[in-house]
Design an enzyme around this catalytic site. Sequence first.
Site, mmCIF file in Angstrom:
data_model
loop_
_atom_site.group_PDB
_atom_site.id
_atom_site.type_symbol
_atom_site.label_atom_id
_atom_site.label_comp_id
_atom_site.label_asym_id
_atom_site.label_seq_id
_atom_site.Cartn_x
_atom_site.Cartn_y
_atom_site.Cartn_z
ATOM 1 N N ARG A 1 -62.754 25.778 40.050
ATOM 2 C CA ARG A 1 -62.346 25.515 38.666
ATOM 3 C C ARG A 1 -61.028 26.192 38.327
ATOM 4 O O ARG A 1 -60.164 25.603 37.661
ATOM 5 C CB ARG A 1 -63.450 25.973 37.701
ATOM 6 C CG ARG A 1 -63.178 25.722 36.227
ATOM 7 C CD ARG A 1 -62.580 24.362 35.929
ATOM 8 N NE ARG A 1 -63.322 23.248 36.521
ATOM 9 C CZ ARG A 1 -62.813 22.044 36.730
ATOM 10 N NH1 ARG A 1 -61.553 21.783 36.424
ATOM 11 N NH2 ARG A 1 -63.540 21.092 37.261
ATOM 12 N N LYS B 1 -41.763 27.204 23.662
ATOM 13 C CA LYS B 1 -43.044 26.769 23.099
ATOM 14 C C LYS B 1 -44.035 26.574 24.244
ATOM 15 O O LYS B 1 -44.280 25.470 24.720
ATOM 16 C CB LYS B 1 -42.862 25.493 22.296
ATOM 17 C CG LYS B 1 -42.019 25.701 21.037
ATOM 18 C CD LYS B 1 -41.808 24.415 20.273
ATOM 19 C CE LYS B 1 -40.961 24.650 19.030
ATOM 20 N NZ LYS B 1 -40.678 23.406 18.287
ATOM 21 N N LYS C 1 -30.518 31.398 14.695
ATOM 22 C CA LYS C 1 -31.227 30.287 14.063
ATOM 23 C C LYS C 1 -31.168 30.424 12.543
ATOM 24 O O LYS C 1 -30.627 31.392 12.004
ATOM 25 C CB LYS C 1 -32.668 30.240 14.567
ATOM 26 C CG LYS C 1 -32.774 30.188 16.103
ATOM 27 C CD LYS C 1 -34.165 29.927 16.580
ATOM 28 C CE LYS C 1 -34.529 28.477 16.434
ATOM 29 N NZ LYS C 1 -35.827 28.150 17.051
ATOM 30 N N GLU D 1 -27.532 27.708 15.807
ATOM 31 C CA GLU D 1 -28.243 26.533 15.306
ATOM 32 C C GLU D 1 -27.604 26.075 13.999
ATOM 33 O O GLU D 1 -27.418 26.881 13.087
ATOM 34 C CB GLU D 1 -29.710 26.869 15.074
ATOM 35 C CG GLU D 1 -30.526 25.726 14.492
ATOM 36 C CD GLU D 1 -31.949 26.132 14.175
ATOM 37 O OE1 GLU D 1 -32.756 26.184 15.113
ATOM 38 O OE2 GLU D 1 -32.226 26.435 13.000
ATOM 39 N N ASP E 1 -29.872 20.930 14.929
ATOM 40 C CA ASP E 1 -31.308 20.877 14.703
ATOM 41 C C ASP E 1 -31.680 19.733 13.761
ATOM 42 O O ASP E 1 -31.145 19.625 12.646
ATOM 43 C CB ASP E 1 -31.774 22.205 14.099
ATOM 44 C CG ASP E 1 -33.276 22.284 13.980
ATOM 45 O OD1 ASP E 1 -33.973 21.905 14.934
ATOM 46 O OD2 ASP E 1 -33.762 22.737 12.922
#
Length: 291
Positions: free
Chosen positions: A111, A146, A178, A205, A226
Amino acid sequence: MIDTLEALPPTAGLYRKGLDDFVARVLAEDLGIGGDVTTSSTIGADVRLSAQIRSRQDIVLAGVDLAVAFFMALDPQVRVERLVEDGARVQPDQPIMRLEGNARAMLAAERSALNTLQHLSGIATLTRQYADAVAGTGCTLLDTRKTVPGLRVIEKYAARMGGATNHRMRLDDGILIKDNHLALCDSVEQAVRSAKQSGLEVQVEVDLIEQIEPALRAGADRLLCDNMSPMKLRQAVALVNGRVPIEASGGVRLDTIRAIAESGVDFVSVGRITQSAPAADIGLDYTMASD
């Protein structure tokens, strides 16, 4: 000459200590303290099995050597025949590897090995779909941070096997200013000039065309546009005119990535390839080993 374990080539992006730690942690999660009590209660200690791992769908393979590491951790004498290498396209019912070894060890490792192989191959398979969608545009597909916590290294490895290029692995790999950073700074220019003092490449960004020139004047080395439409991206590309590379990001889907790539951007980053990839359908079939 290899004189240290860490000098060995990585397995799915993991060097020796990281590999050993990962395999031990995953096996401990599955086996607990008592081990595979079902198998040890029903299968003799000396029984041997032969097995084949096969794909049950069209996939791009990733993680085959990592899967092998689980079987070898419980049975160092297991015989393994790798039939397909990572990065290859695999058709339904195509064998990926053959195994022969101790039945108890093989059943206990199954597994953990399959979960890992299915997960990484799922990422590689989805990534290949996105990479194929931008083929011929001159645009490079990037992954993102992510990822499942604790699995970033191997998930980004799988993305590479599917045809993506890795973006930042960690926050210390480079500077990406960002919108959250800009909200706490006086201006784009102030943020960029401050970041340039680090000596690192500075990416900014932008979500408005009006932010581009101030960022470039301050010395931005790269832009991340973005959530811009293909039309807005073409405007950005024309304005930048090759001065710095441009990356498009935000909400990119398989049905939109081609139009985004054709806007002329250099890169397009996609969080979905690691965040939303379904597990590949890969199975393991056993037969009694012939002595």
